[in-house]
Motif scaffolding. Structure first.
Motif, PDB file in Angstrom:
ATOM      1  N   GLY A  88       2.992 -10.113  15.685  1.00  0.00           N
ATOM      2  CA  GLY A  88       2.452 -11.253  16.425  1.00  0.00           C
ATOM      3  C   GLY A  88       0.950 -11.376  16.264  1.00  0.00           C
ATOM      4  N   PHE A  89       0.336 -12.131  17.166  1.00  0.00           N
ATOM      5  CA  PHE A  89      -1.099 -12.444  17.059  1.00  0.00           C
ATOM      6  C   PHE A  89      -2.014 -11.220  17.230  1.00  0.00           C
ATOM      7  CE2 PHE A  89       0.114 -16.970  17.966  1.00  0.00           C
ATOM      8  CZ  PHE A  89      -0.527 -17.532  16.869  1.00  0.00           C
ATOM      9  N   LEU A  90      -1.504 -10.123  17.778  1.00  0.00           N
ATOM     10  CA  LEU A  90      -2.355  -8.928  17.935  1.00  0.00           C
ATOM     11  C   LEU A  90      -2.145  -7.906  16.818  1.00  0.00           C
ATOM     12  CD1 LEU A  90      -2.295  -8.050  21.764  1.00  0.00           C
ATOM     13  CD2 LEU A  90      -4.314  -8.568  20.394  1.00  0.00           C
ATOM     14  N   SER A  91      -1.251  -8.210  15.867  1.00  0.00           N
ATOM     15  CA  SER A  91      -0.884  -7.180  14.869  1.00  0.00           C
ATOM     16  C   SER A  91      -2.019  -6.845  13.913  1.00  0.00           C
ATOM     17  CB  SER A  91       0.354  -7.618  14.085  1.00  0.00           C
ATOM     18  OG  SER A  91       1.440  -7.715  14.965  1.00  0.00           O
ATOM     19  N   ARG A  92      -2.895  -7.792  13.614  1.00  0.00           N
ATOM     20  CA  ARG A  92      -4.012  -7.474  12.721  1.00  0.00           C
ATOM     21  C   ARG A  92      -4.972  -6.504  13.400  1.00  0.00           C
ATOM     22  NH1 ARG A  92      -7.492 -10.827  10.993  1.00  0.00           N
ATOM     23  NH2 ARG A  92      -7.654  -9.673   9.047  1.00  0.00           N
ATOM     24  N   LYS A  93      -4.950  -6.469  14.716  1.00  0.00           N
ATOM     25  CA  LYS A  93      -5.862  -5.576  15.431  1.00  0.00           C
ATOM     26  C   LYS A  93      -5.192  -4.254  15.816  1.00  0.00           C
ATOM     27  CE  LYS A  93      -9.381  -5.426  18.863  1.00  0.00           C
ATOM     28  NZ  LYS A  93     -10.489  -6.163  19.387  1.00  0.00           N
ATOM     29  N   TYR A  94      -3.912  -4.319  16.192  1.00  0.00           N
ATOM     30  CA  TYR A  94      -3.264  -3.111  16.729  1.00  0.00           C
ATOM     31  C   TYR A  94      -1.970  -2.717  16.016  1.00  0.00           C
ATOM     32  CZ  TYR A  94      -6.438  -3.614  20.729  1.00  0.00           C
ATOM     33  OH  TYR A  94      -7.545  -3.704  21.540  1.00  0.00           O
ATOM     34  N   GLY A  95      -1.569  -3.427  14.982  1.00  0.00           N
ATOM     35  CA  GLY A  95      -0.303  -3.104  14.320  1.00  0.00           C
ATOM     36  C   GLY A  95       0.868  -3.804  15.005  1.00  0.00           C
ATOM     37  N   LEU A  96       2.058  -3.282  14.724  1.00  0.00           N
ATOM     38  CA  LEU A  96       3.282  -3.895  15.260  1.00  0.00           C
ATOM     39  C   LEU A  96       3.608  -3.328  16.635  1.00  0.00           C
ATOM     40  CD1 LEU A  96       5.511  -3.310  12.123  1.00  0.00           C
ATOM     41  CD2 LEU A  96       4.347  -5.431  12.741  1.00  0.00           C
ATOM     42  N   ALA A  97       4.564  -3.969  17.301  1.00  0.00           N
ATOM     43  CA  ALA A  97       5.082  -3.403  18.550  1.00  0.00           C
ATOM     44  C   ALA A  97       5.561  -1.975  18.292  1.00  0.00           C
ATOM     45  CB  ALA A  97       6.230  -4.272  19.060  1.00  0.00           C
ATOM     46  N   ALA A  98       6.341  -1.792  17.225  1.00  0.00           N
ATOM     47  CA  ALA A  98       6.928  -0.472  16.951  1.00  0.00           C
ATOM     48  C   ALA A  98       5.866   0.602  16.716  1.00  0.00           C
ATOM     49  CB  ALA A  98       7.867  -0.563  15.747  1.00  0.00           C
ATOM     50  N   ASP A  99       4.669   0.198  16.244  1.00  0.00           N
ATOM     51  CA  ASP A  99       3.580   1.167  16.047  1.00  0.00           C
ATOM     52  C   ASP A  99       3.029   1.655  17.378  1.00  0.00           C
ATOM     53  OD1 ASP A  99       3.518   0.930  13.226  1.00  0.00           O
ATOM     54  OD2 ASP A  99       2.391  -0.940  13.402  1.00  0.00           O
ATOM     55  N   ASN A 100       3.322   0.947  18.444  1.00  0.00           N
ATOM     56  CA  ASN A 100       2.719   1.242  19.743  1.00  0.00           C
ATOM     57  C   ASN A 100       3.755   1.697  20.774  1.00  0.00           C
ATOM     58  OD1 ASN A 100      -0.309   0.370  19.570  1.00  0.00           O
ATOM     59  ND2 ASN A 100       0.852  -1.113  18.370  1.00  0.00           N
ATOM     60  N   ILE A 101       4.872   2.231  20.276  1.00  0.00           N
ATOM     61  CA  ILE A 101       5.893   2.788  21.174  1.00  0.00           C
ATOM     62  C   ILE A 101       5.717   4.302  21.211  1.00  0.00           C
ATOM     63  CG2 ILE A 101       8.382   3.216  21.391  1.00  0.00           C
ATOM     64  CD1 ILE A 101       8.746   0.364  20.320  1.00  0.00           C
ATOM     65  N   VAL A 102       5.681   4.863  22.399  1.00  0.00           N
ATOM     66  CA  VAL A 102       5.385   6.300  22.493  1.00  0.00           C
ATOM     67  C   VAL A 102       6.559   7.130  23.020  1.00  0.00           C
ATOM     68  CG1 VAL A 102       2.877   6.079  22.613  1.00  0.00           C
ATOM     69  CG2 VAL A 102       4.210   5.873  24.716  1.00  0.00           C
ATOM     70  N   ASP A 103       7.589   6.468  23.514  1.00  0.00           N
ATOM     71  CA  ASP A 103       8.777   7.214  23.956  1.00  0.00           C
ATOM     72  C   ASP A 103       9.919   6.203  24.079  1.00  0.00           C
ATOM     73  OD1 ASP A 103      10.487   9.189  24.880  1.00  0.00           O
ATOM     74  OD2 ASP A 103       9.115   9.931  26.423  1.00  0.00           O
ATOM     75  N   ALA A 104      11.132   6.699  24.217  1.00  0.00           N
ATOM     76  CA  ALA A 104      12.284   5.792  24.365  1.00  0.00           C
ATOM     77  C   ALA A 104      13.415   6.527  25.058  1.00  0.00           C
ATOM     78  CB  ALA A 104      12.741   5.317  22.992  1.00  0.00           C
ATOM     79  N   ARG A 105      14.347   5.756  25.618  1.00  0.00           N
ATOM     80  CA  ARG A 105      15.624   6.311  26.102  1.00  0.00           C
ATOM     81  C   ARG A 105      16.701   5.692  25.225  1.00  0.00           C
ATOM     82  NH1 ARG A 105      12.744   8.908  28.542  1.00  0.00           N
ATOM     83  NH2 ARG A 105      12.377   9.183  30.762  1.00  0.00           N
ATOM     84  N   LEU A 106      17.522   6.572  24.638  1.00  0.00           N
ATOM     85  CA  LEU A 106      18.532   6.103  23.679  1.00  0.00           C
ATOM     86  C   LEU A 106      19.868   6.771  23.986  1.00  0.00           C
ATOM     87  CD1 LEU A 106      18.775   4.805  20.546  1.00  0.00           C
ATOM     88  CD2 LEU A 106      18.977   7.225  20.008  1.00  0.00           C
ATOM     89  N   ILE A 107      20.940   5.981  23.970  1.00  0.00           N
ATOM     90  CA  ILE A 107      22.278   6.577  24.093  1.00  0.00           C
ATOM     91  C   ILE A 107      22.796   6.804  22.678  1.00  0.00           C
ATOM     92  CG2 ILE A 107      24.617   6.289  24.983  1.00  0.00           C
ATOM     93  CD1 ILE A 107      23.547   4.386  27.048  1.00  0.00           C
ATOM     94  N   ASP A 108      23.170   8.046  22.358  1.00  0.00           N
ATOM     95  CA  ASP A 108      23.641   8.321  20.996  1.00  0.00           C
ATOM     96  C   ASP A 108      25.161   8.210  20.917  1.00  0.00           C
ATOM     97  OD1 ASP A 108      24.668  10.656  22.025  1.00  0.00           O
ATOM     98  OD2 ASP A 108      23.484  12.006  20.757  1.00  0.00           O
TER      99      ASP A 108
END
Ligand SMILES: Cc1cc2nc3c(=O)[nH]c(=O)nc-3n(C[C@H](O)[C@H](O)[C@H](O)COP(=O)(O)OP(=O)(O)OC[C@H]3O[C@@H](n4cnc5c(N)ncnc54)[C@H](O)[C@@H]3O)c2cc1C
Length: 443
Positions: A88-108
Motif C-alpha cells: 500500500g501507500f506506506l510500503s515504500r517507507k516501511y515495506g509490506l504488511a507481512a514485513d511488519n508482523i512479529v507474531d501470529a496464532r495459527l491452527i495447524d
C-alpha cells in the motif's frame, strides 16, 4: 473434504469460497475480528477476520501518529492479505504488511494452536507472504505499528494521455517514482473515458491517466517535491488536501463528502458487485514509448472504462529487504508493479464474459517482452489461476509439476523453502487448494 478458509473473501480467484477440484467446507472467520492496540509498545493484535478498514479505524482511535503499512481497500481481510504480502501507500517507507508482523496464532493440521515460538521460525516465515492457506488457519496476527505524521497530503488528478506533457510525465514516472522521497507514493491508473459527446450523441473516447498519491507530510513540501521531480503534472495547491493518515483511506475508498470515519467499518461495498479478472507483472526497465502506445491501443479495444491498468511504484524500503527475508521475493531491481484488470456485470452472458477475460489475457501476452522474465514475476495477492493449478489433490507428483509453473512466479527461489516447510508441517497435505504449496516428492 477440503477446508477453505475465508477472512475478507477478496481472493482474486475466489479460492476462499470456490473449489474447482473437490468438495469443501468454508471456515469463515468474519466474526473473529477483535483488535487490540498497545500504543506504548506500538503493537497490535488483530484477529484474522478483521478488515483493513477496521484495523485502521481502531489504530486511529488510539493514536493519530501510528499506522500500519498495508493495502488501500477497506473491505480486504487481514487473514488473506497479510499472508500474501500486503502492499500500500506506506510500503515504500516501511515495506509490506507481512514485513511488519512479529507474531501470529495459527491452527495447524493437527488442530494445535501455535504461536511464533511453538511453530518455529520456518513456519512463521512461510505464513508471511507464502499464503497461509497452505499451512494452516491464521487466527490472529501481532503487528509492529509504524509512525505516521499528524498530517498527510493526498491528491488524485487526471490527465489526458494523448497530451505530450502526460506522455512525458509517464516516462518520468517510470524512471523516478521508485527513487523519490519514501514519503511520497504515486499510483497511476490508465483507462478509457468518454471525453465528450457531440450534439448528435456521438461519443468521443479518450484515454486518461489518473495520478493518485499520498505524501506523509504537508502540502508545502509536497508541492516543492512535485515541482522538482514531476513538473509535467503541473500540480497545484488546490489539487491537494491535507488530512490525517486514517482519513486518507476514506479519500481513496471514494468517501470524499465528509463521511464519518465509521464508514471504514462497513464491510458491504456500496457499488454494484461486478465480476473481474486480473493479472499482474513486475517492471525492471522503463517500458519504451512504442510499447506503452501499444498497451494504450489495447485499452481502447475493451468497452469504455471496463478495463484498466494500474502502476504501483516500488523502491525505498522495498529495495532494502532481502528477497528471502519472507517468501514474497519482489524487492530490489523492481521499478514498479502492474495490475491489469477488467470487470463486467455478472448478468452478462458467458460469451461476453469470455470476451473480457480474453481481452485481459491478450494484453498480458502483449506485455511479455517489456516486463520481468525468467521467471515472469507475479504478486501472490493478485492470484491468477491462468498460471497453472494443482488439479489432483491425491497426485503429489502432478501437483509438484504444476507448482513449477506458478511457484517461481510468485516466490522465485523461496519456493524450495516453502515446499520443505510444507512437507514438515503438513505431510498429509490437509491444507490444499488449486495453488497450494505441494509436498516434496519422495524418490
Ligand atoms: C477490491 C480489492 C482491493 C485490493 N487492494 C489491495 C491492495 O491495496 N494491496 C494489496 O496488496 N492487495 C490488494 N488486494 C488483494 C488482496 O490483498 C488479496 O485478495 C487478499 O488475499 C485478500 O485477503 P482476504 O482475507 O480478503 O481474502 P480471502 O478470499 O478470505 O483469502 C484469500 C486467500 O487467503 C486464504 N486465507 C484467508 N484467511 C486466512 C486465514 N485466516 N488463514 C489462512 N489462510 C487464509 C484464503 O483461503 C485464500 O486462499 C485487493 C483485492 C481486492 C478484491
Amino acid at each position: 473434504m477440503q477446508i477453505r478458509t475465508r477472512s475478507g473473501g477478496h481472493d482474486f480467484e475466489g479460492l476462499s469460497y470456490v473449489s474447482k477440484i473437490s468438495p469443501f467446507v468454508v471456515t469463515d472467520l468474519r466474526n473473529l475480528s477483535s483488535i487490540s492496540v498497545d500504543v506504548v509498545r506500538k503493537s497490535a493484535w488483530v484477529q484474522a477476520g478483521a478488515t483493513l478498514g477496521e484495523l485502521y479505524y481502531k489504530i486511529a482511535e488510539k493514536s493519530g501518529n501510528l499506522g500500519f503499512p498495508a493495502g488501500v481497500c477497506h473491505t480486504v481481510g487481514v487473514g488473506g492479505h497479510f499472508s500474501g504480502g500486503g502492499h500500500g501507500f506506506l510500503s515504500r517507507k516501511y515495506g509490506l504488511a507481512a514485513d511488519n508482523i512479529v507474531d501470529a496464532r495459527l491452527i495447524d493440521a493437527e488442530g494445535r494452536i501455535l504461536n511464533r515460538k511453538s511453530m518455529g521460525e520456518d513456519l512463521f516465515w512461510a505464513i508471511r507472504g507464502g499464503g497461509a492457506a497452505s499451512f494452516g488457519i491464521v487466527v490472529a496476527w501481532k503487528l509492529q505499528l509504524v509512525d505516521v505524521p499528524s498530517i498527510v497530503s493526498v491528491f488524485d488528478v487526471n490527465r489526458n494521455i494523448e497530451h505530450d506533457a502526460t506522455k512525458k510525465l509517464l516516462h518520468r514516472w517510470q524512471r523516478n517514482a521508485d527513487k523519490v522521497d519514501e514519503d511520497l507514493t504515486i499510483f497511476v491508473v490508465l483507462r478509457t473515458v468518454i471525453s465528450s459527446t457531440d450534439e448528435k450523441g456521438n461519443k468521443r473516447i479518450g484515454l486518461e491517466a489518473s495520478f493518485q498519491a499520498t505524501f506523509h507530510g504537508g502540502v508545502d513540501r509536497l508541492l516543492q517535491l512535485m515541482q522538482e521531480k514531476f513538473p509535467e503534472l503541473g500540480l497545484l495547491r488546490q489539487d491537494c488536501i491535507e488530512m490525517s493518515w486514517v482519513q486518507s483511506f476514506l479519500f481513496f475508498n471514494g468517501f470524499r463528502n465528509g463521511e464519518p470515519l465509521k464508514v471504514l467499518l462497513n464491510r458491504t461495498p456500496d457499488s454494484k458487485l461486478l465480476s473481474f479478472k486480473a493479472k499482474s507483472d513486475y517492471v525492471k526497465e522503463p517500458i519504451p514509448h512504442d510499447a506503452l502506445h501499444g498497451m494504450l491501443k489495447r485499452l481502447r479495444q475493451e468497452d469504455v472504462g471496463r478495463g484498466w491498468v494500474e502502476l504501483f511504484p516500488y523502491g525505498g524500503k522495498m529495495n532494502e529487504i532481502s528477497e528471502s527475508a519472507i517468501p514474497f521475493p519482489h524487492r530490489a531491481g523492481n521499478l514498479y508493479k502492474i495490475l491489469y484488470y477488467v470487470e463486467w456485470d455478472e448478468e452478462e452472458n458467458i460469451t461476453a464474459s469470455k470476451k473480457h477475460i480474453t481481452w485481459v489475457r491478450k494484453l498480458y501476452n502483449y506485455m511479455t517482452p517489456y516486463v520481468s522474465n525468467n521467471p515472469r514475476a507475479t504478486y501472490l495477492n493478485y492470484r491468477d489461476l491462468d498460471l497453472g493449478v494443482n488439479n489432483n489433490e491425491e497426485d503429489s507428483k502432478s501437483n509438484y509439476t504444476q507448482a513449477s509453473n506458478w511457484g517461481p512466479k510468485y516466490f522465485k527461489n523461496n519456493l524450495k523453502r516453502l515446499i520443505s516447510v510444507k512437507t514438515i508441517v503438513d505431510p498429509t497435505n490437509f491444507f490444499t487448494h488449486e495453488q497450494s504449496i505441494p509436498l516434496l516428492l519422495k524418490h
